[in-house]
Motif scaffolding. Sequence first.
Motif, PDB file in Angstrom:
ATOM      1  N   ARG A   1       0.794  -1.234   0.000  1.00 10.72           N
ATOM      2  CA  ARG A   1       0.000   0.000   0.000  1.00 10.72           C
ATOM      3  C   ARG A   1       0.827   1.284   0.000  1.00 10.72           C
ATOM      4  O   ARG A   1       0.316   2.342  -0.346  1.00 10.72           O
ATOM      5  N   HIS A   2       2.077   1.189   0.397  1.00 10.18           N
ATOM      6  CA  HIS A   2       2.888   2.402   0.504  1.00 10.18           C
ATOM      7  C   HIS A   2       4.192   2.327  -0.277  1.00 10.18           C
ATOM      8  O   HIS A   2       4.454   3.182  -1.123  1.00 10.18           O
ATOM      9  N   THR A   3       5.020   1.316  -0.018  1.00  9.35           N
ATOM     10  CA  THR A   3       6.344   1.257  -0.646  1.00  9.35           C
ATOM     11  C   THR A   3       6.250   1.201  -2.168  1.00  9.35           C
ATOM     12  O   THR A   3       7.006   1.882  -2.864  1.00  9.35           O
ATOM     13  N   LEU A   4       5.348   0.392  -2.697  1.00  5.83           N
ATOM     14  CA  LEU A   4       5.257   0.190  -4.146  1.00  5.83           C
ATOM     15  C   LEU A   4       4.235   1.093  -4.817  1.00  5.83           C
ATOM     16  O   LEU A   4       3.994   0.965  -6.025  1.00  5.83           O
ATOM     17  N   LYS A   5       3.668   2.005  -4.098  1.00  6.74           N
ATOM     18  CA  LYS A   5       2.648   2.898  -4.662  1.00  6.74           C
ATOM     19  C   LYS A   5       3.210   3.701  -5.845  1.00  6.74           C
ATOM     20  O   LYS A   5       4.312   4.242  -5.764  1.00  6.74           O
ATOM     21  N   ASP A   6       2.455   3.731  -6.954  1.00  3.40           N
ATOM     22  CA  ASP A   6       2.793   4.512  -8.151  1.00  3.40           C
ATOM     23  C   ASP A   6       4.073   4.039  -8.835  1.00  3.40           C
ATOM     24  O   ASP A   6       4.686   4.793  -9.593  1.00  3.40           O
ATOM     25  N   GLN A   7       4.468   2.776  -8.614  1.00  7.09           N
ATOM     26  CA  GLN A   7       5.694   2.301  -9.235  1.00  7.09           C
ATOM     27  C   GLN A   7       5.437   1.271 -10.336  1.00  7.09           C
ATOM     28  O   GLN A   7       6.387   0.752 -10.924  1.00  7.09           O
ATOM     29  N   PHE A   8       4.168   0.976 -10.606  1.00 12.36           N
ATOM     30  CA  PHE A   8       3.821   0.048 -11.683  1.00 12.36           C
ATOM     31  C   PHE A   8       2.814   0.717 -12.606  1.00 12.36           C
ATOM     32  O   PHE A   8       2.008   1.548 -12.169  1.00 12.36           O
ATOM     33  N   GLN A   9       2.842   0.327 -13.885  1.00 10.41           N
ATOM     34  CA  GLN A   9       1.951   0.944 -14.866  1.00 10.41           C
ATOM     35  C   GLN A   9       0.653   0.176 -15.068  1.00 10.41           C
ATOM     36  O   GLN A   9      -0.372   0.765 -15.409  1.00 10.41           O
TER      37      GLN A   9
END
Length: 434
Positions: free
Chosen positions: A184-192
Amino acid sequence: MPVSRSHPHLVIIGGGFAGLATARALARAPLRITLIDRRNHHLFQPLLYQVATAGLSSPDIAAPLRHILRRQANVSVRLDEVSAIDRSARQLQLGDGSVLDYDLLLVASGATHAYFGNDAWATHAPGLKTLDDALLLRRKLLLAFERAEREPDPARRAAWLSFVVVGAGPTGVELAGTLAEIARHTLKDQFQHIDPGAARVRLVEAGPRVLSSFPEALSAKARAQLQRLGVEVLTGTPVSAIDADGIALGDQRLPARTVIWAAGVAASPLGRCLDTPLDRAGRVQVAPDLSVPGHPEIFVAGDLAAIAQADGRPVPGVAPAAKQMGRYIANVIRARLDGKPAPAPFAYNDQGNLATIGRMAAIVHMGRLQLSGVLAWWFWLAVHVLFLIGFRNRFVVLLNWGVAYWSYQRSARIILGDPYQDPTGPGTPSPPDA
């Protein structure tokens, strides 16, 4: 103190908390000490899950045994494995085929995973006991998001974004809470193509509640904190099957490509070599002075020892208990060398339980003191940093935690090895054509 061949030879099997505590407490004793371990490092296991979830790197929670004991002249460290123990000859059979004699022996070889008779589950649900385990889990967890990113089928993508942690003890709770934070936080907005925040993290417990070793009120608070983090907590139903595609809870099927085992431990199989009564978990039923009944020259400590507290409850398999056992055994040996009366029987000093659930969330139980939430989290952090070995470890862990607190980022989020040869079991997608 100078050590000669005439001094008694103490062999310690295992460089964990118990073995290391014994060796260090006997630094000035007239003994030759050989510490045997199949790994060259001492591991701070309470933070192992942080390596598995990319919060810390391996050297942050481990230190070479030779470095720790470098100033102790009476200790020799040997990288090897013990395959058999001959009590009558007082000899050890080592993995390289050689034989090692001893006058005194401490067996502190720890514990391994227990799948309750379903060992085939280990292929699909690895546990967490060593750095190798942690690096394998980290690889599986990070690759799951990468597989989901390139999976066009919605059902298969959902399976890659489903994580199940089996067992709601401290390790399971810590893993589940951290996994939810990563998604929910670390990977947020890092995948398309995927939303990592849509990942489902389930914590499965056969018993009625999480963290059953804590008071019921704290257990309830821990469950509430997990649910606030987005973890789905399923209690009261044991796992009936695990395969490459998920788990079964009775008749209910939960698709999940990543399953982590945190449900049970079994004592090291080395305990069976001592030919003495064991408990159901394979632990050695030791005498009050932690020796093997009938063999006062052999001691057992840590997760391999079964001994009761004054109230009848078993001494728990935790780091403080192992350290206390190690120091106690050193006192017994020192008394024998000095010709003094043996110390009183071993008595475990329960220093309480701690468990972290996630960012700014933890629970603490120390006697009458019961804490939860932010204050408990700070307490947990201080205790764990205090017990880390070496200034560098403490400094690096504090630095990494500080960065993670302010940025939600995890410094060790690196996938090593060939991403097309990942340990996710059958059904792994084939690599695209070059």
